[in-house]
Design a protein around this motif. Sequence first.
Motif, mmCIF file in Angstrom:
data_model
loop_
_atom_site.group_PDB
_atom_site.id
_atom_site.type_symbol
_atom_site.label_atom_id
_atom_site.label_comp_id
_atom_site.label_asym_id
_atom_site.label_seq_id
_atom_site.Cartn_x
_atom_site.Cartn_y
_atom_site.Cartn_z
ATOM 1 N N MET A 10 0.840 -1.195 0.000
ATOM 2 C CA MET A 10 0.000 0.000 0.000
ATOM 3 C C MET A 10 0.878 1.249 0.000
ATOM 4 S SD MET A 10 -3.017 -1.326 0.035
ATOM 5 C CE MET A 10 -3.444 -3.069 0.150
ATOM 6 N N TYR A 11 0.651 2.138 -0.958
ATOM 7 C CA TYR A 11 1.439 3.374 -1.009
ATOM 8 C C TYR A 11 1.341 4.157 0.299
ATOM 9 C CZ TYR A 11 2.237 2.921 -6.056
ATOM 10 O OH TYR A 11 2.656 2.499 -7.291
ATOM 11 N N TRP A 12 0.171 4.219 0.864
ATOM 12 C CA TRP A 12 -0.027 5.048 2.044
ATOM 13 C C TRP A 12 0.571 4.431 3.309
ATOM 14 C CZ3 TRP A 12 -3.264 2.499 5.529
ATOM 15 C CH2 TRP A 12 -4.064 1.490 4.995
ATOM 16 N N GLN A 13 1.104 3.214 3.205
ATOM 17 C CA GLN A 13 1.759 2.584 4.353
ATOM 18 C C GLN A 13 3.282 2.569 4.213
ATOM 19 O OE1 GLN A 13 -0.094 -1.331 4.571
ATOM 20 N NE2 GLN A 13 -1.479 -0.605 6.168
ATOM 21 N N LEU A 24 9.619 -9.824 2.711
ATOM 22 C CA LEU A 24 9.281 -9.392 4.060
ATOM 23 C C LEU A 24 8.629 -8.017 4.074
ATOM 24 C CD1 LEU A 24 9.451 -9.923 7.127
ATOM 25 C CD2 LEU A 24 11.727 -8.865 7.086
ATOM 26 N N ASN A 25 9.052 -7.142 3.161
ATOM 27 C CA ASN A 25 8.558 -5.764 3.188
ATOM 28 C C ASN A 25 8.661 -5.163 1.797
ATOM 29 O OD1 ASN A 25 7.547 -3.415 4.453
ATOM 30 N ND2 ASN A 25 9.600 -2.558 4.641
ATOM 31 N N ALA A 26 7.778 -4.218 1.492
ATOM 32 C CA ALA A 26 7.804 -3.561 0.185
ATOM 33 C C ALA A 26 7.357 -2.118 0.325
ATOM 34 C CB ALA A 26 6.897 -4.292 -0.792
ATOM 35 N N LYS A 27 8.051 -1.237 -0.406
ATOM 36 C CA LYS A 27 7.660 0.159 -0.516
ATOM 37 C C LYS A 27 7.587 0.518 -1.995
ATOM 38 C CE LYS A 27 9.761 1.569 3.864
ATOM 39 N NZ LYS A 27 10.678 2.533 4.551
ATOM 40 N N GLY A 28 6.664 1.398 -2.341
ATOM 41 C CA GLY A 28 6.461 1.748 -3.735
ATOM 42 C C GLY A 28 6.522 3.244 -3.984
ATOM 43 N N GLU A 29 7.060 3.614 -5.152
ATOM 44 C CA GLU A 29 7.045 4.998 -5.629
ATOM 45 C C GLU A 29 6.349 5.013 -6.987
ATOM 46 O OE1 GLU A 29 10.978 6.798 -5.666
ATOM 47 O OE2 GLU A 29 11.627 5.332 -4.172
ATOM 48 N N ILE A 30 5.658 6.110 -7.265
ATOM 49 C CA ILE A 30 4.904 6.241 -8.510
ATOM 50 C C ILE A 30 4.924 7.699 -8.940
ATOM 51 C CG2 ILE A 30 2.753 6.468 -7.194
ATOM 52 C CD1 ILE A 30 1.268 5.153 -9.509
ATOM 53 N N TYR A 31 5.037 7.905 -10.267
ATOM 54 C CA TYR A 31 5.068 9.267 -10.796
ATOM 55 C C TYR A 31 4.267 9.324 -12.099
ATOM 56 C CZ TYR A 31 9.011 9.357 -7.593
ATOM 57 O OH TYR A 31 9.801 9.246 -6.478
ATOM 58 N N PRO A 32 3.451 10.360 -12.281
ATOM 59 C CA PRO A 32 3.075 11.399 -11.323
ATOM 60 C C PRO A 32 2.335 10.781 -10.125
ATOM 61 C CG PRO A 32 2.396 11.994 -13.557
ATOM 62 C CD PRO A 32 2.782 10.559 -13.583
ATOM 63 N N ASN A 33 2.361 11.456 -9.004
ATOM 64 C CA ASN A 33 1.761 10.900 -7.798
ATOM 65 C C ASN A 33 0.815 11.860 -7.092
ATOM 66 O OD1 ASN A 33 3.523 12.736 -6.673
ATOM 67 N ND2 ASN A 33 4.931 11.202 -5.838
ATOM 68 N N GLU A 34 0.363 12.892 -7.800
ATOM 69 C CA GLU A 34 -0.555 13.848 -7.188
ATOM 70 C C GLU A 34 -1.737 14.112 -8.108
ATOM 71 O OE1 GLU A 34 1.459 17.402 -6.139
ATOM 72 O OE2 GLU A 34 2.672 16.470 -4.562
ATOM 73 N N GLY A 35 -2.909 14.248 -7.495
ATOM 74 C CA GLY A 35 -4.108 14.629 -8.229
ATOM 75 C C GLY A 35 -4.488 13.632 -9.302
ATOM 76 N N ALA A 36 -5.267 14.104 -10.257
ATOM 77 C CA ALA A 36 -5.744 13.247 -11.336
ATOM 78 C C ALA A 36 -4.607 12.719 -12.196
ATOM 79 C CB ALA A 36 -6.752 14.005 -12.191
ATOM 80 N N ALA A 37 -3.447 13.393 -12.197
ATOM 81 C CA ALA A 37 -2.316 12.936 -12.998
ATOM 82 C C ALA A 37 -1.843 11.554 -12.583
ATOM 83 C CB ALA A 37 -1.169 13.931 -12.890
#
Length: 338
Positions: A219-222, A246-259
């Motif tokens: 989950m991005y928010w976690q 054991l663990n995962a973190k994610g990044e995504i772009y664009p990552n704000e608003g409708a974009a």
Amino acid sequence: MSFQPPEGLTIEDEYRHSLENAPSNVLFGDSLWVSVVDPAANIHGVNHFHLTDKGFGRFEALYVIDGVLQQYCNKFPLPVEPDQGPWSDGRLKYEVVDPYNHINISLDWDRFSFDLDFKGRFAPFNYANSSPSGDPMTVFDEYYGGHLEQAMNCTGSFAIHGGRAKGETRQIDCWSHRDHTWTSRFNEPNSWVVEDVNFLTHFWPSIQLPDRHINVLGMYWQNDEPIGQRANAGFVADKDGVRPILNAKGEIYPNEGAAARQANQFRYALTMPDGEVIHVKSTKHHGTIKLWMRAENDAENRHDCYEAFCDFEVEETGEKGTGTAEYSVYPPYPQWLV
């Protein structure tokens, strides 16, 4: 190599499941998801099937062909009682040829058609065996049943019946990924008024590499929460077997608003139980489709789940591969589609 059911599952789990003693409003069924990511053929897609206990199934073939989106979707009568298939709407068909080893999916349609064999590349993984706390999806659906995933090889032919490549038949030979979930879905109503707030929710990449295959749910928010308090699942598979992450973190772009709904860059940090950290980034974006996610009402959008087709690279080793970067944005917007 011949593969057996993963720990905790059986041959029967390749087929449809039943749900006993549930309220009439519960929409339970089996969801089958199989990818085709072939940069050489310039064909990328997802075949998706929702086989419900309400007397219907949804059949989808969602593709990007030479950069152009082409999609087949149909809702078709289906026996209420579970069976072992093949499952078909008369055009799109899914057949388990050899459980955990061979699936055939074919489509006969006027825009494109194909006949594709998916054969096990590495051993399947039961999400109940995820680390450190088992399958996190048990909290999302009250009548959750189970979930399995597997790296596959895909071969076959793909015919194009329109556009600039009309009349071409291309050979498909690529890595693939498939999953199978049996669970309830969308039994609670959406809000009366859905606002366009564009909140990033889950990431679920399938990363296909020459000698191994990576799949992970998070989950991005976690991203900043400690291990053990995050909804993590997934595995790394190779010729020697399957290891849970054991663990995962994610990044995504664009990552704000409708974009964010048109995201085309992705990066993941994956921690293995021995402490090894694997960083994977996308290096090229081939296109994106959005799954057809509905309850019983086809007019109402229930979940905005996107599948971006990408080239990937492991930063530590330079390994290069392909795959999908699945992600979702909440709430589903627009809510009403007619």
